[in-house]
Design a protein around this motif. Structure first.
Motif, mmCIF file in Angstrom:
data_model
loop_
_atom_site.group_PDB
_atom_site.id
_atom_site.type_symbol
_atom_site.label_atom_id
_atom_site.label_comp_id
_atom_site.label_asym_id
_atom_site.label_seq_id
_atom_site.Cartn_x
_atom_site.Cartn_y
_atom_site.Cartn_z
ATOM 1 N N GLN A 89 0.848 -1.073 0.046
ATOM 2 C CA GLN A 89 0.158 0.003 -0.040
ATOM 3 C C GLN A 89 0.906 1.320 0.057
ATOM 4 O OE1 GLN A 89 -3.555 0.236 -0.064
ATOM 5 N NE2 GLN A 89 -2.965 2.250 -0.708
ATOM 6 N N ALA A 90 0.453 2.124 -1.082
ATOM 7 C CA ALA A 90 1.207 3.492 -1.091
ATOM 8 C C ALA A 90 0.267 4.444 -0.489
ATOM 9 C CB ALA A 90 1.726 3.689 -2.449
ATOM 10 N N ASP A 91 0.723 5.724 -0.219
ATOM 11 C CA ASP A 91 -0.349 6.680 0.239
ATOM 12 C C ASP A 91 -1.244 6.941 -0.706
ATOM 13 O OD1 ASP A 91 0.962 6.915 2.526
ATOM 14 O OD2 ASP A 91 1.932 8.812 2.071
ATOM 15 N N SER A 130 1.328 4.657 -12.547
ATOM 16 C CA SER A 130 2.722 5.026 -13.020
ATOM 17 C C SER A 130 3.696 3.643 -12.766
ATOM 18 C CB SER A 130 3.052 6.070 -11.783
ATOM 19 O OG SER A 130 2.988 5.780 -10.539
ATOM 20 N N THR A 131 4.916 3.745 -13.165
ATOM 21 C CA THR A 131 5.555 2.784 -13.029
ATOM 22 C C THR A 131 7.190 3.434 -12.434
ATOM 23 O OG1 THR A 131 6.592 3.110 -15.305
ATOM 24 C CG2 THR A 131 4.991 1.500 -15.157
ATOM 25 N N MET A 271 4.710 -1.116 -10.717
ATOM 26 C CA MET A 271 3.477 -0.544 -11.011
ATOM 27 C C MET A 271 2.379 -0.178 -10.284
ATOM 28 S SD MET A 271 1.256 -1.959 -14.299
ATOM 29 C CE MET A 271 -0.044 -1.025 -14.962
ATOM 30 N N LYS A 272 2.153 0.912 -10.075
ATOM 31 C CA LYS A 272 1.080 1.739 -9.068
ATOM 32 C C LYS A 272 -0.035 1.840 -9.589
ATOM 33 C CE LYS A 272 2.638 4.873 -6.050
ATOM 34 N NZ LYS A 272 3.051 6.227 -5.944
ATOM 35 N N LEU A 273 -1.355 1.418 -9.068
ATOM 36 C CA LEU A 273 -2.573 1.918 -9.424
ATOM 37 C C LEU A 273 -3.046 2.905 -8.594
ATOM 38 C CD1 LEU A 273 -5.143 1.429 -11.068
ATOM 39 C CD2 LEU A 273 -5.718 -0.517 -9.654
#
Length: 301
Positions: A89-91, A130-131, A271-273
Motif C-alpha cells: 500500500q502506498a499513500d 505509474s511505474t 507498477m502503481k494503480l
C-alpha cells in the motif's frame, strides 16, 4: 499473462516510492478517483452515468481469487492468483511488483463488487498508473476482457460450430512496444489453440511518454458505430473501428485488468494503480425499438 521470476519486494519498493515521491506530491490533487467531473471521453459517446470511481486500497484486494464482494482480485482465470507479497500500500494507491495483477472479477470468471461494462451500452473507462522506471523491458498493461471468455467457453455463439469462440479484447495501454503508448483493439475467433485475430494497425505512439509520472489511460466505446477511441491524460490519441471492433462486442460484458508484466524479465520494476473510474450510457435500441439486455454468465459464482 506472462509468468515472471519473483524478486525481493521491500528494498526495490522502498527505492521506487522514494523516487516517485516528488511526482506523487505534485499529482495528489489530480487523482481521478477523487474527481467527480465527467471526462470528455465519456461525454463524446454519451456515457454520462457514473458506474464506479475508486481509489484502490490493499484491503480491497482478494488473494484467493474467489471471495465475494471484493473490488480487486490478484489474478485472472488463466492461472492461480498472486500472493500478498507482490503488493504494497502506498499513500496514493496500490503498488505491484513485476508479475502482479489486479482484476475486477474473480478467477472463476464471475463478477466481484464492480459492475461489468456492457457492450450493448456506450462506455468510457480510465485508469491512473505509474511505474518505477521507463525501462523498455517493462510491460505494464491496462486492458479489458469480456467475462464470457472463460473456462466455461461462454463466448461460443450459435450458429457457430462447437468450441468456436469469438471475443473482443480491448487493450487500453501496454508498455515496452515503443516510446509512447500502445493501444490495440483485437477481434479474436477460432477453436483453441488455432485462434485468429484482427488487430488495428499502427497502435504505437512515437511520442515519448514518461511512465514514472501518474498518467491517465482511457478508452471510449460506442456500440452504435463499433468504434473505440483511446485517451491519454484527457486527450484523444487514436481510434479504431470495425472489423477490429467486432459486432460480438455488443453481446459481451467487460472487466478491467491492470498487470505488471514483463517482456523478457530483465527489469525489476513496480507498477502503481492510483485510481479507476467508469461511465456508461443508455443501451443501444434494437430494430424493434427495445433496448438490448445485457447477457449474464451462467451458473453460480
Amino acid at each position: 499473462m506472462r509468468t515472471s521470476i519473483r524478486t525481493p519486494l521491500t528494498p526495490l519498493l522502498l527505492a521506487a516510492l522514494c523516487l516517485a515521491a516528488p511526482a506523487v506530491a505534485q499529482a495528489s490533487d489530480h487523482l481521478i478517483c477523487k474527481d467527480a467531473a465527467t471526462p470528455e471521453g465519456a461525454t463524446q459517446v454519451g456515457a454520462l452515468q457514473a458506474l464506479f470511481r475508486d481509489c484502490p486500497r490493499i484491503e480491497d484486494v482478494d488473494f484467493t481469487g474467489r471471495a465475494d464482494g471484493r473490488k480487486y482480485y490478484s489474478g485472472v482465470y488463466t492461472g492461480p492468483p498472486k500472493d500478498r507479497s507482490f503488493y504494497e500500500q502506498a499513500d496514493d494507491g496500490v503498488v505491484m511488483q513485476r508479475g502482479g495483477v489486479l482484476s475486477t472479477v474473480k478467477t472463476s470468471s464471475f463478477p466481484g463488487q464492480f459492475p461489468l461494462l456492457s457492450g450493448a451500452r456506450p462506455f468510457y473507462i480510465e485508469a491512473q498508473v505509474s511505474t518505477s522506471s521507463n525501462h523498455r523491458d517493462n510491460f505494464p498493461a491496462i486492458w479489458l476482457m469480456p467475462i464470457e471468455h472463460n473456462a466455461r467457453m461462454e463466448d461460443v455463439y450459435a450458429p457457430d460450430p462447437k468450441s468456436f469462440e469469438r471475443w473482443f479484447e480491448l487493450d487500453i495501454d501496454e508498455g515496452g512496444f515503443g516510446p509512447g503508448g500502445h493501444h490495440t483493439a483485437i477481434s479474436w475467433s477460432g477453436i483453441w489453440p488455432h485462434y485468429k485475430k484482427i488487430q488495428n494497425p499502427n497502435p504505437t505512439s512515437k511520442l515519448p511518454l514518461d511512465r514514472t509520472q501518474p498518467n491517465v489511460f482511457g478508452v471510449s466505446y460506442s456500440p452504435e458505430t463499433l468504434t473505440v477511441r483511446w485517451w491519454l491524460n484527457g486527450k484523444p490519441v487514436l481510434e479504431a473501428a470495425h472489423p477490429h471492433v467486432p459486432e460480438i462486442a455488443r453481446r459481451q460484458n467487460f472487466y478491467l485488468i491492470v498487470s505488471a508484466q514483463s517482456h523478457k524479465n530483465i527489469s525489476h520494476y513496480q507498477m502503481k494503480l492510483l485510481g479507476v473510474r467508469a461511465f456508461v450510457g443508455d443501451a443501444m435500441p434494437t430494430s424493434g425499438g427495445a433496448t438490448t439486455p445485457a447477457p449474464r454468465t451462467k451458473g453460480p459464482p
